[in-house]
Design a protein around this motif. Sequence first.
Motif, short mmCIF file in Angstrom:
data_model
loop_
_atom_site.label_atom_id
_atom_site.label_comp_id
_atom_site.label_asym_id
_atom_site.label_seq_id
_atom_site.Cartn_x
_atom_site.Cartn_y
_atom_site.Cartn_z
N ARG A 1 0.85 -1.17 0.00
CA ARG A 1 0.00 0.00 0.00
C ARG A 1 0.89 1.23 0.00
O ARG A 1 1.93 1.26 0.68
CB ARG A 1 -0.94 0.04 1.22
CG ARG A 1 -2.03 -1.01 1.18
CD ARG A 1 -3.00 -0.77 0.03
NE ARG A 1 -4.05 -1.76 -0.02
CZ ARG A 1 -4.05 -2.80 -0.84
NH1 ARG A 1 -3.04 -3.03 -1.64
NH2 ARG A 1 -5.06 -3.64 -0.85
N ILE A 2 0.48 2.22 -0.76
CA ILE A 2 1.23 3.47 -0.88
C ILE A 2 0.29 4.60 -0.48
O ILE A 2 -0.81 4.71 -1.01
CB ILE A 2 1.73 3.68 -2.32
CG1 ILE A 2 2.66 2.54 -2.75
CG2 ILE A 2 2.47 5.00 -2.46
CD1 ILE A 2 2.00 1.43 -3.47
N GLY A 3 0.74 5.42 0.43
CA GLY A 3 -0.06 6.57 0.84
C GLY A 3 -0.14 7.59 -0.28
O GLY A 3 0.83 7.80 -1.02
N VAL A 4 -1.29 8.23 -0.42
CA VAL A 4 -1.46 9.25 -1.44
C VAL A 4 -0.42 10.36 -1.25
O VAL A 4 0.19 10.82 -2.21
CB VAL A 4 -2.91 9.82 -1.41
CG1 VAL A 4 -3.05 11.02 -2.31
CG2 VAL A 4 -3.90 8.74 -1.80
N LYS A 5 -0.18 10.75 -0.01
CA LYS A 5 0.82 11.78 0.27
C LYS A 5 2.21 11.30 -0.13
O LYS A 5 3.02 12.08 -0.66
CB LYS A 5 0.80 12.19 1.73
CG LYS A 5 1.82 13.29 2.01
CD LYS A 5 1.71 13.81 3.40
CE LYS A 5 2.68 14.91 3.74
NZ LYS A 5 3.81 15.15 2.90
N ASP A 6 2.52 10.03 0.10
CA ASP A 6 3.82 9.49 -0.30
C ASP A 6 4.00 9.54 -1.82
O ASP A 6 5.09 9.83 -2.31
CB ASP A 6 3.99 8.06 0.22
CG ASP A 6 4.06 8.01 1.73
OD1 ASP A 6 4.74 8.88 2.32
OD2 ASP A 6 3.43 7.13 2.32
N LEU A 7 2.93 9.26 -2.55
CA LEU A 7 3.00 9.35 -4.01
C LEU A 7 3.22 10.80 -4.43
O LEU A 7 4.07 11.09 -5.29
CB LEU A 7 1.74 8.79 -4.66
CG LEU A 7 1.68 8.91 -6.18
CD1 LEU A 7 2.86 8.21 -6.85
CD2 LEU A 7 0.35 8.38 -6.70
N GLU A 8 2.50 11.73 -3.83
CA GLU A 8 2.67 13.14 -4.15
C GLU A 8 4.08 13.62 -3.82
O GLU A 8 4.70 14.37 -4.59
CB GLU A 8 1.62 14.00 -3.42
CG GLU A 8 0.20 13.71 -3.83
CD GLU A 8 -0.11 14.07 -5.28
OE1 GLU A 8 0.57 14.94 -5.85
OE2 GLU A 8 -1.03 13.46 -5.84
N ASP A 9 4.63 13.15 -2.69
CA ASP A 9 6.00 13.51 -2.31
C ASP A 9 7.00 12.95 -3.33
O ASP A 9 7.97 13.63 -3.70
CB ASP A 9 6.34 12.98 -0.92
CG ASP A 9 5.61 13.71 0.19
OD1 ASP A 9 5.02 14.79 -0.06
OD2 ASP A 9 5.61 13.18 1.33
N TYR A 10 6.79 11.72 -3.76
CA TYR A 10 7.66 11.11 -4.76
C TYR A 10 7.65 11.93 -6.06
O TYR A 10 8.70 12.21 -6.64
CB TYR A 10 7.23 9.66 -5.05
CG TYR A 10 7.95 9.10 -6.25
CD1 TYR A 10 9.26 8.65 -6.14
CD2 TYR A 10 7.33 9.07 -7.49
CE1 TYR A 10 9.93 8.18 -7.26
CE2 TYR A 10 8.01 8.59 -8.61
CZ TYR A 10 9.31 8.15 -8.48
OH TYR A 10 9.97 7.69 -9.59
N ILE A 11 6.47 12.32 -6.51
CA ILE A 11 6.34 13.10 -7.74
C ILE A 11 7.06 14.44 -7.60
O ILE A 11 7.82 14.85 -8.49
CB ILE A 11 4.86 13.28 -8.12
CG1 ILE A 11 4.24 11.94 -8.51
CG2 ILE A 11 4.71 14.31 -9.24
CD1 ILE A 11 2.73 11.95 -8.62
N GLU A 12 6.86 15.11 -6.49
CA GLU A 12 7.52 16.41 -6.26
C GLU A 12 9.04 16.24 -6.28
O GLU A 12 9.75 17.04 -6.88
CB GLU A 12 7.05 17.01 -4.93
CG GLU A 12 7.60 18.38 -4.65
CD GLU A 12 7.15 19.43 -5.65
OE1 GLU A 12 7.92 20.38 -5.89
OE2 GLU A 12 6.03 19.31 -6.20
N HIS A 13 9.52 15.21 -5.61
CA HIS A 13 10.97 14.95 -5.58
C HIS A 13 11.49 14.63 -6.99
O HIS A 13 12.57 15.09 -7.37
CB HIS A 13 11.27 13.80 -4.62
CG HIS A 13 12.72 13.51 -4.48
ND1 HIS A 13 13.60 14.35 -3.83
CD2 HIS A 13 13.47 12.47 -4.92
CE1 HIS A 13 14.81 13.84 -3.88
NE2 HIS A 13 14.76 12.70 -4.54
N ALA A 14 10.73 13.87 -7.76
CA ALA A 14 11.13 13.53 -9.12
C ALA A 14 11.25 14.79 -9.98
O ALA A 14 12.17 14.91 -10.80
CB ALA A 14 10.15 12.53 -9.73
#
Length: 78
Positions: free
Chosen positions: A48-61
């Motif tokens: 499971r991946i938290g929505v916030k974790d996905l958003e953080d990953y995208i921002e970092h990318a």
Amino acid sequence: MIDDPKRPRFMTIEQVAEELAVGLPTIRQLLKSGELRGFQLGGRGIWRIGVKDLEDYIEHAYLITAERIAAGEVAEDQ
């Protein structure tokens, strides 16, 4: 988007793959490397991946990509 009460707090790897328009192996590799934060639960180790974790990953990318462009490391056709 994160505060949308209709959107679940956690996503499956399939949902994340669809959101990023990549294959499941890519998401599994990101999770196993720790580049994308997630957790496993249950006896079968379901991710499971938290929505916030996905958003953080995208921002970092985005930040990493901008740095690579500025350094001349990214070709235009990639």
